[in-house]
Motif scaffolding. Structure first.
Motif, short mmCIF file in Angstrom:
data_model
loop_
_atom_site.label_atom_id
_atom_site.label_comp_id
_atom_site.label_asym_id
_atom_site.label_seq_id
_atom_site.Cartn_x
_atom_site.Cartn_y
_atom_site.Cartn_z
N VAL A 65 5.27 -4.51 -9.43
CA VAL A 65 4.30 -4.49 -8.32
C VAL A 65 4.75 -3.58 -7.18
N GLY A 66 6.04 -3.59 -6.88
CA GLY A 66 6.53 -2.93 -5.66
C GLY A 66 7.26 -1.64 -5.84
N LEU A 67 7.40 -1.15 -7.08
CA LEU A 67 8.10 0.12 -7.31
C LEU A 67 7.35 1.04 -8.27
N LEU A 68 7.07 0.56 -9.47
CA LEU A 68 6.49 1.43 -10.50
C LEU A 68 5.22 2.18 -10.07
N PRO A 69 4.28 1.53 -9.37
CA PRO A 69 3.07 2.27 -8.98
C PRO A 69 3.34 3.38 -7.96
N PHE A 70 4.53 3.37 -7.36
CA PHE A 70 4.82 4.28 -6.26
C PHE A 70 5.81 5.38 -6.60
N ALA A 120 15.22 -0.90 -2.24
CA ALA A 120 16.16 -2.02 -2.43
C ALA A 120 15.84 -3.15 -1.45
N PHE A 121 15.63 -2.80 -0.19
CA PHE A 121 15.26 -3.82 0.80
C PHE A 121 13.89 -4.41 0.47
N GLY A 122 12.94 -3.54 0.15
CA GLY A 122 11.58 -4.00 -0.11
C GLY A 122 11.48 -4.91 -1.31
N LEU A 123 12.11 -4.52 -2.41
CA LEU A 123 12.03 -5.34 -3.62
C LEU A 123 12.76 -6.67 -3.45
N SER A 124 13.90 -6.65 -2.78
CA SER A 124 14.64 -7.89 -2.55
C SER A 124 13.80 -8.87 -1.74
N HIS A 125 13.19 -8.36 -0.69
CA HIS A 125 12.35 -9.19 0.17
C HIS A 125 11.11 -9.68 -0.58
N PRO A 148 0.82 -1.21 0.00
CA PRO A 148 0.00 0.00 0.00
C PRO A 148 0.85 1.27 0.00
N PHE A 149 0.28 2.36 -0.48
CA PHE A 149 0.90 3.67 -0.48
C PHE A 149 0.55 4.33 0.84
N THR A 150 1.57 4.66 1.65
CA THR A 150 1.35 5.29 2.95
C THR A 150 2.26 6.51 3.10
N LEU A 151 2.05 7.25 4.19
CA LEU A 151 2.91 8.40 4.48
C LEU A 151 4.07 8.06 5.40
N GLN A 152 4.23 6.79 5.73
CA GLN A 152 5.31 6.38 6.62
C GLN A 152 6.67 6.86 6.15
N VAL A 153 6.92 6.73 4.87
CA VAL A 153 8.25 7.02 4.34
C VAL A 153 8.66 8.47 4.58
N VAL A 154 7.73 9.40 4.53
CA VAL A 154 8.06 10.80 4.81
C VAL A 154 8.69 10.90 6.19
N PHE A 155 8.09 10.24 7.17
CA PHE A 155 8.58 10.33 8.54
C PHE A 155 9.88 9.55 8.73
N VAL A 156 10.03 8.45 8.00
CA VAL A 156 11.28 7.69 8.06
C VAL A 156 12.43 8.56 7.57
N LEU A 157 12.24 9.18 6.42
CA LEU A 157 13.29 10.01 5.82
C LEU A 157 13.58 11.24 6.67
N MET A 158 12.54 11.84 7.21
CA MET A 158 12.73 13.00 8.09
C MET A 158 13.45 12.59 9.38
N ALA A 159 13.15 11.41 9.91
CA ALA A 159 13.82 10.95 11.12
C ALA A 159 15.33 10.88 10.90
N THR A 205 18.30 9.04 -1.83
CA THR A 205 19.14 7.87 -1.55
C THR A 205 18.48 6.99 -0.50
N GLY A 206 17.94 7.61 0.55
CA GLY A 206 17.23 6.86 1.58
C GLY A 206 16.02 6.13 1.02
N SER A 207 15.29 6.80 0.15
CA SER A 207 14.13 6.17 -0.48
C SER A 207 14.58 4.97 -1.32
N ALA A 208 15.68 5.11 -2.02
CA ALA A 208 16.22 4.00 -2.82
C ALA A 208 16.61 2.82 -1.93
N VAL A 209 17.12 3.11 -0.74
CA VAL A 209 17.47 2.05 0.21
C VAL A 209 16.22 1.27 0.61
#
Length: 186
Positions: free
Chosen positions: A161-166, A141-146, A47-58, A134-138
């Motif tokens: 499935v895990g990158l293009l729509p996002f 990378a973890f998400g697609l590998s898993h 799913p598309f969430t706002l979590q990543v904004v806070f991860v990157l800001m952290a 760069t953080g988003s790419a990390v």
């Protein structure tokens, strides 16, 4: 003789009040990441969430140590059963499922972004945006590998499935996180 403000190597050490302040901010970013999990747009298995904004800001605002600690706290809360993952999910099954790599990537991304901001921070938004990107790419990378391993997908299938729509949303998240991190310091 060692000064109270330096360690044995002469490096500045954190005061107890500074550490408490950082713990509070790390807890705040863990909580914001959990809140961001509830703001979701379902787009397939990831799913598309706002979590990543806070991860990157952290990472950008707390640095590598405290940024990654905030995401470790977030992840452990979810594993322990608190409904902090996307859509209110929790438990080790989420980490072992298709989205687990993205969540583990949160920890690595916060560390990487924090490292870049600690060592190369600038007032120039485009450069800071590259650090956040760069953080988003990390995370991806973890998400697609898993995702490839857990869902038995090829690289192309996982990217589809895990990158293009996002990508569009990810770029917006990067821009928001970079702007806030450049403008405001903790």
């Amino acid at each position: 003789m060692v000064n109270n403000n330096t360690d044995v190597d002469g490096n500045f050490s954190s005061s107890p009040s500074d550490n408490i302040r950082k713990m509070v901010y790390a807890s705040l970013f863990a909580a914001l990441t959990a809140i961001g999990a509830y703001i979701t747009i379902p787009l397939g298995p990831i799913p598309f969430t706002l979590q990543v904004v806070f991860v990157l800001m952290a990472g950008a605002m707390l640095g590598s140590k405290w940024g990654s600690i905030s995401m470790i706290v977030y992840t452990l809360l979810g594993i322990a059963g608190l409904p902090v993952f996307s859509g209110g999910a929790s438990g080790i099954g989420v980490i072992l499922g298709p989205t687990g790599g993205y969540i583990i990537g949160f920890i690595a991304a916060a560390f990487v972004v924090g490292f870049l901001f600690e060592n190369y921070r600038t007032e120039k938004l485009p450069i800071n945006a590259m650090y956040v990107l760069t953080g988003s790419a990390v995370i991806y990378a973890f998400g697609l590998s898993h995702l490839m391993i857990v869902a038995n997908m090829s690289f192309i299938q996982a990217v589809t499935v895990g990158l293009l729509p996002f990508i569009g949303g990810a770029l917006v998240k990067v821009a928001v996180a970079a702007y806030i991190a450049t403008r405001y310091r903790i």
